[in-house]
Design an enzyme around this catalytic site. Structure first.
Site, PDB file in Angstrom:
ATOM      1  N   GLY A  12       0.822  -1.216   0.000  1.00 39.39           N
ATOM      2  CA  GLY A  12       0.000   0.000   0.000  1.00 39.39           C
ATOM      3  C   GLY A  12       0.850   1.257   0.000  1.00 39.39           C
ATOM      4  O   GLY A  12       0.525   2.246  -0.682  1.00 39.39           O
ATOM      5  N   LYS A 189      -0.794 -16.400  -8.290  1.00 42.77           N
ATOM      6  CA  LYS A 189       0.027 -15.793  -7.231  1.00 42.77           C
ATOM      7  C   LYS A 189       0.321 -16.813  -6.135  1.00 42.77           C
ATOM      8  O   LYS A 189       1.439 -16.851  -5.598  1.00 42.77           O
ATOM      9  CB  LYS A 189      -0.697 -14.568  -6.653  1.00 42.77           C
ATOM     10  CG  LYS A 189       0.044 -13.854  -5.512  1.00 42.77           C
ATOM     11  CD  LYS A 189       1.213 -13.040  -6.014  1.00 42.77           C
ATOM     12  CE  LYS A 189       2.201 -12.632  -4.918  1.00 42.77           C
ATOM     13  NZ  LYS A 189       1.720 -11.587  -4.016  1.00 42.77           N
ATOM     14  N   SER A 259       7.288 -11.672   2.809  1.00 46.15           N
ATOM     15  CA  SER A 259       6.576 -10.936   3.865  1.00 46.15           C
ATOM     16  C   SER A 259       6.260 -11.876   5.032  1.00 46.15           C
ATOM     17  O   SER A 259       6.321 -11.478   6.192  1.00 46.15           O
ATOM     18  CB  SER A 259       5.290 -10.342   3.312  1.00 46.15           C
ATOM     19  OG  SER A 259       4.463 -11.379   2.817  1.00 46.15           O
ATOM     20  N   GLU A 271       0.110 -14.799   7.582  1.00 46.74           N
ATOM     21  CA  GLU A 271      -1.108 -14.975   6.772  1.00 46.74           C
ATOM     22  C   GLU A 271      -1.299 -16.450   6.405  1.00 46.74           C
ATOM     23  O   GLU A 271      -1.453 -16.792   5.232  1.00 46.74           O
ATOM     24  CB  GLU A 271      -1.019 -14.119   5.513  1.00 46.74           C
ATOM     25  CG  GLU A 271      -1.039 -12.621   5.784  1.00 46.74           C
ATOM     26  CD  GLU A 271      -1.139 -11.795   4.505  1.00 46.74           C
ATOM     27  OE1 GLU A 271      -0.142 -11.736   3.756  1.00 46.74           O
ATOM     28  OE2 GLU A 271      -2.219 -11.240   4.235  1.00 46.74           O
TER      29      GLU A 271
END
Lengths: 327, 327
Positions: A12, A189, A259, A271
């Site tokens: 972002g 992805k 990440s 995640e």
């Protein structure tokens, strides 16, 4: 169009920063970084050129933000609980949400936060890390592939606004590509995220080390093949050669800490559910359907993915251990 | 009978120490610990009672040792290369080798070092660690299940000497059990070693943590089931209830760092080939045979074991990383 960025990290911060740097009207919702960015601005070190936004539009509370036409959601999906409260306060009447998050159906949380609004989803193929408060390091690649979230409908309208976003992003120097098959992009992805996020944590290694050792390379290759097979089982067709291409891109990529690895090393939640749980649930649902149809028992198409999830769930349950590792 | 102990660590030091403590004639080949044991003796802290052997018979070189009737090989199998040179120098004319090592067919190295001599193999079900030079900490359990190595033949002769060893060990307080099915004992031991050695390294966790988390417990359970199925495929039958028993024993065990985990944390080579490579090769050979017989393709019966091996091979190739972890 007026943009909001919710989650101003490696993704972002970079894309919102590039839009703002090009003169778009961008509004960032910040939490822990607010004071630092207020004092020092938002700093982007990028292979496409470094820049600093000295005075970006930043906010600590959603209620202080203006209504925005495009809300870029680039939170870690582990923080999605905040969307229900946040999105209704900042979305314009005809505004849409663009979720730049990992996983399958991560858009569902945005859909339920602002029902009736268009929701788009995007996958980011890039190496980027937040290296400090308000400081993003964009190392390699950078493409966003995005499209309408299939379960919302209103394809033409979403397609139109999607094209507008794509055009403004392109103007801002972002490598962006519209797709009419968001599910395929999401699975595409996952073909990277599942092996390389997962193994980077379990093996405590960056991508170059995983690719560089025959045993882990073989394993990564098998995992990619499983994800490809999982997509096919779910009726999602991915271009031929994607498996080889994923391996080749990772080989030529800068040595990279995913990440998920950075989250683990810093004791943050990973995640696991978005990247591992969501595709596993999708294929397990599909197997259950097929078994019900034909009463023929099928082998699990993603056994290594399942095992990797279990290992990550274990590691995710031990934040104290994780932070020891970073020392 | 005169005993030699080659590899005086958590296993050899404990059992050799118990035999010597009971008055048996035991000769220890030491490497790095020689000076410490010469000065301080061999110290055993055991749930069965602590003791120190102030002046054990210790040697730095095999050529200085007397010929022995029973050579207990309790080296890490990663050091088996030394057997070819060592065993011929210390074995008596009718002497036998008793390999107390992990894996399948680990006896093969002893067989080729002293061809013509009887070779027995044993599995140790115990929690024991070497905690310092000449210092063994025996925490829990302790049974040795041993038998003749099937490929040597001469069953009656080996059985007879085996019974004698068993009797002397029993007198020394060692819980020992003869078996006519060494292969079953080996696979039975692998049902513990494969999941708990492997996961303890990959997840950086002791047994209680692995058992305590639902995700890793599920995974450990699946791995045990795979090893059980692998044994069955290889024609080795293990008693019903062994899976549940293994899990239950691990639950009630003291929190334990497996030898493989200690090796990893201390930057030493791990027994990946003995514990993972050997059963995988056995089942893969068997699958190849079955496929050749029936031309029917079979799924790999131990996919999680295969994946765990790849992960361990990766970690084993990075000693520098490993020693960082111990900090």
């Amino acid at each position: 169009m007026r943009y909001a960025v919710v989650g101003s990290g490696a993704v972002g911060g970079l894309y919102g920063g590039m839009l703002a740097h090009h003169g778009q009207d961008v509004h960032f919702l910040l939490r822990s970084d607010f004071d630092h960015v207020a004092a020092n601005g938002l700093r982007i070190d990028s292979i496409k050129g470094d820049f600093v936004l000295p005075k970006p539009n930043i906010y600590q509370r959603a209620e202080d933000m203006p209504r925005c036409d495009v809300i870029i959601v680039a939170l870690k999906s582990t923080n999605n609980a905040m969307l229900a409260e946040t999105l209704p306060k900042i979305i314009a009447e005809d505004g849409v949400v663009l979720t730049l998050q990992n996983g399958l159906d991560v858009e569902a949380d945005s859909v339920s936060a602002v029902p009736g609004h268009g929701v788009l989803g995007g996958c980011c193929f890039l190496c980027s890390n937040k290296v400090g408060p308000g400081h993003i390091h964009h190392l390699d690649y950078g493409r966003i592939v995005f499209g309408g979230y299939e379960f919302v409908g209103r394809h033409d309208q979403i397609r139109e606004i999607g094209q507008r976003i794509a055009s403004e992003m392109t103007d801002a120097g972002i490598d962006v590509q519209w797709t009419d098959d968001l599910a395929a992009a999401r699975w595409r992805k996952l073909m990277w995220n599942v092996p390389f996020n997962g193994l980077s944590v379990v093996l405590d290694a960056s991508t170059d080390a995983i690719i560089g050792c025959p045993a882990s390379r073989t394993l990564a290759d098998r995992i990619i093949n499983e994800v490809y097979a999982g997509a096919a089982l779910c009726g999602v067709s991915i271009e031929e050669g994607a498996i080889e291409k994923t391996m080749r891109h990772t080989e030529t990529m800068v040595p990279y800490d995913s990440s998920m690895r950075l989250d683990f090393l810093n004791g943050r939640p990973m995640e696991v559910d978005a990247i591992f749980g969501s595709p596993l649930r999708a294929v397990e649902r599909r197997i259950a359907e097929l078994t019900a149809e034909s009463s023929e028992k099928r082998a699990h198409p993603m056994p290594s993915v399942k095992m990797l999830r279990e290992q990550l769930q274990f590691l995710d349950s031990r934040p104290a251990m994780a932070s020891n590792l970073s020392g």
